[in-house]
Design a protein around this motif. Sequence first.
Motif, PDB file in Angstrom:
ATOM      1  N   HIS A  88       0.866  -1.185   0.000  1.00  0.00           N
ATOM      2  CA  HIS A  88       0.000   0.000   0.000  1.00  0.00           C
ATOM      3  C   HIS A  88       0.898   1.228   0.000  1.00  0.00           C
ATOM      4  O   HIS A  88       1.493   1.572   1.021  1.00  0.00           O
ATOM      5  CB  HIS A  88      -0.955  -0.034   1.194  1.00  0.00           C
ATOM      6  CG  HIS A  88      -1.942  -1.141   1.058  1.00  0.00           C
ATOM      7  ND1 HIS A  88      -3.209  -0.934   0.573  1.00  0.00           N
ATOM      8  CD2 HIS A  88      -1.828  -2.466   1.280  1.00  0.00           C
ATOM      9  CE1 HIS A  88      -3.838  -2.100   0.514  1.00  0.00           C
ATOM     10  NE2 HIS A  88      -3.023  -3.037   0.945  1.00  0.00           N
ATOM     11  N   ALA A  89       0.998   1.842  -1.169  1.00  0.00           N
ATOM     12  CA  ALA A  89       1.885   2.988  -1.366  1.00  0.00           C
ATOM     13  C   ALA A  89       1.296   4.247  -0.750  1.00  0.00           C
ATOM     14  O   ALA A  89       0.086   4.365  -0.569  1.00  0.00           O
ATOM     15  CB  ALA A  89       2.112   3.193  -2.866  1.00  0.00           C
ATOM     16  N   GLU A  90       2.179   5.199  -0.475  1.00  0.00           N
ATOM     17  CA  GLU A  90       1.759   6.477   0.093  1.00  0.00           C
ATOM     18  C   GLU A  90       1.359   7.489  -0.965  1.00  0.00           C
ATOM     19  O   GLU A  90       0.791   8.526  -0.636  1.00  0.00           O
ATOM     20  CB  GLU A  90       2.882   7.052   0.944  1.00  0.00           C
ATOM     21  CG  GLU A  90       3.140   6.238   2.197  1.00  0.00           C
ATOM     22  CD  GLU A  90       4.200   6.868   3.082  1.00  0.00           C
ATOM     23  OE1 GLU A  90       5.087   7.579   2.567  1.00  0.00           O
ATOM     24  OE2 GLU A  90       4.138   6.643   4.296  1.00  0.00           O
ATOM     25  N   SER A  91       1.689   7.215  -2.224  1.00  0.00           N
ATOM     26  CA  SER A  91       1.339   8.138  -3.304  1.00  0.00           C
ATOM     27  C   SER A  91       1.182   7.347  -4.604  1.00  0.00           C
ATOM     28  O   SER A  91       1.658   6.217  -4.729  1.00  0.00           O
ATOM     29  CB  SER A  91       2.417   9.202  -3.486  1.00  0.00           C
ATOM     30  OG  SER A  91       3.605   8.615  -3.991  1.00  0.00           O
ATOM     31  N   ARG A  92       0.538   7.978  -5.561  1.00  0.00           N
ATOM     32  CA  ARG A  92       0.390   7.386  -6.887  1.00  0.00           C
ATOM     33  C   ARG A  92       1.767   7.196  -7.530  1.00  0.00           C
ATOM     34  O   ARG A  92       2.040   6.170  -8.149  1.00  0.00           O
ATOM     35  CB  ARG A  92      -0.510   8.293  -7.718  1.00  0.00           C
ATOM     36  CG  ARG A  92      -1.037   7.696  -8.967  1.00  0.00           C
ATOM     37  CD  ARG A  92      -2.022   8.693  -9.617  1.00  0.00           C
ATOM     38  NE  ARG A  92      -2.569   8.161 -10.814  1.00  0.00           N
ATOM     39  CZ  ARG A  92      -3.748   7.587 -10.929  1.00  0.00           C
ATOM     40  NH1 ARG A  92      -4.545   7.489  -9.884  1.00  0.00           N
ATOM     41  NH2 ARG A  92      -4.169   7.118 -12.072  1.00  0.00           N
ATOM     42  N   ALA A  93       2.645   8.176  -7.356  1.00  0.00           N
ATOM     43  CA  ALA A  93       3.998   8.087  -7.920  1.00  0.00           C
ATOM     44  C   ALA A  93       4.768   6.914  -7.309  1.00  0.00           C
ATOM     45  O   ALA A  93       5.480   6.191  -8.021  1.00  0.00           O
ATOM     46  CB  ALA A  93       4.746   9.399  -7.683  1.00  0.00           C
ATOM     47  N   GLU A  94       4.621   6.714  -5.995  1.00  0.00           N
ATOM     48  CA  GLU A  94       5.289   5.587  -5.353  1.00  0.00           C
ATOM     49  C   GLU A  94       4.717   4.265  -5.882  1.00  0.00           C
ATOM     50  O   GLU A  94       5.462   3.317  -6.127  1.00  0.00           O
ATOM     51  CB  GLU A  94       5.144   5.653  -3.840  1.00  0.00           C
ATOM     52  CG  GLU A  94       5.889   4.523  -3.136  1.00  0.00           C
ATOM     53  CD  GLU A  94       5.741   4.535  -1.635  1.00  0.00           C
ATOM     54  OE1 GLU A  94       6.736   4.228  -0.955  1.00  0.00           O
ATOM     55  OE2 GLU A  94       4.632   4.841  -1.135  1.00  0.00           O
ATOM     56  N   ALA A  95       3.408   4.205  -6.088  1.00  0.00           N
ATOM     57  CA  ALA A  95       2.791   2.994  -6.644  1.00  0.00           C
ATOM     58  C   ALA A  95       3.358   2.713  -8.035  1.00  0.00           C
ATOM     59  O   ALA A  95       3.702   1.562  -8.347  1.00  0.00           O
ATOM     60  CB  ALA A  95       1.273   3.158  -6.703  1.00  0.00           C
ATOM     61  N   ASP A  96       3.471   3.737  -8.870  1.00  0.00           N
ATOM     62  CA  ASP A  96       4.052   3.573 -10.214  1.00  0.00           C
ATOM     63  C   ASP A  96       5.484   3.052 -10.136  1.00  0.00           C
ATOM     64  O   ASP A  96       5.872   2.137 -10.873  1.00  0.00           O
ATOM     65  CB  ASP A  96       4.038   4.907 -10.977  1.00  0.00           C
ATOM     66  CG  ASP A  96       2.648   5.324 -11.427  1.00  0.00           C
ATOM     67  OD1 ASP A  96       1.775   4.453 -11.628  1.00  0.00           O
ATOM     68  OD2 ASP A  96       2.444   6.548 -11.586  1.00  0.00           O
ATOM     69  N   ARG A  97       6.288   3.641  -9.248  1.00  0.00           N
ATOM     70  CA  ARG A  97       7.693   3.244  -9.110  1.00  0.00           C
ATOM     71  C   ARG A  97       7.813   1.792  -8.654  1.00  0.00           C
ATOM     72  O   ARG A  97       8.564   1.003  -9.231  1.00  0.00           O
ATOM     73  CB  ARG A  97       8.403   4.170  -8.121  1.00  0.00           C
ATOM     74  CG  ARG A  97       9.894   3.848  -7.941  1.00  0.00           C
ATOM     75  CD  ARG A  97      10.531   4.686  -6.837  1.00  0.00           C
ATOM     76  NE  ARG A  97      10.012   4.380  -5.507  1.00  0.00           N
ATOM     77  CZ  ARG A  97      10.355   3.300  -4.791  1.00  0.00           C
ATOM     78  NH1 ARG A  97      11.195   2.409  -5.283  1.00  0.00           N
ATOM     79  NH2 ARG A  97       9.850   3.113  -3.582  1.00  0.00           N
ATOM     80  N   LEU A  98       7.057   1.429  -7.625  1.00  0.00           N
ATOM     81  CA  LEU A  98       7.106   0.060  -7.107  1.00  0.00           C
ATOM     82  C   LEU A  98       6.662  -0.952  -8.155  1.00  0.00           C
ATOM     83  O   LEU A  98       7.287  -2.001  -8.335  1.00  0.00           O
ATOM     84  CB  LEU A  98       6.232  -0.065  -5.852  1.00  0.00           C
ATOM     85  CG  LEU A  98       6.730   0.655  -4.609  1.00  0.00           C
ATOM     86  CD1 LEU A  98       5.642   0.722  -3.558  1.00  0.00           C
ATOM     87  CD2 LEU A  98       7.979  -0.023  -4.067  1.00  0.00           C
TER      88      LEU A  98
END
Length: 140
Positions: A88-98
């Motif tokens: 569960h990412a803290e941001s949309r950008a973090e979700a994209d990166r992961l």
Amino acid sequence: MLQLNPYLNFDGQTEKAFQFYQSVFGGELVIQKMREAPGVENFTEEEKNLIMHASILLSNGQVLMGSDIIKSYGHSFTQGTNHYISLHAESRAEADRLFAALSEGGEVEMPLADMFWGDYFGSFKDQYGVCWMINYALKF
């Protein structure tokens, strides 16, 4: 902070399993059936009654999650490998990166996209055979 939670898959036993887990761990149990999802008009009644998503919010803030497999979607159930790691990412950008980093060389099951339940979600099997779900939710 990034949150990591177990996600379990079952072959029609999610509701009973999660009722059992709730009796052991306590916490709030939330059950959503497939009939609540869009695009299930051609599902059988049995498939519509399967669990799309179950979750138990535990006292320490962790969440145990799961769902039933849908055979008409091509899902299969194998005891012992019926789990994902859900990030569960803290941001949309973090979700994209992961998603990009972990899925490299693997097999994407569901590309990251905005979902009908309001989250940004995708899933894949990494190059080592580990199944992952990446989720970004405004409220988690």
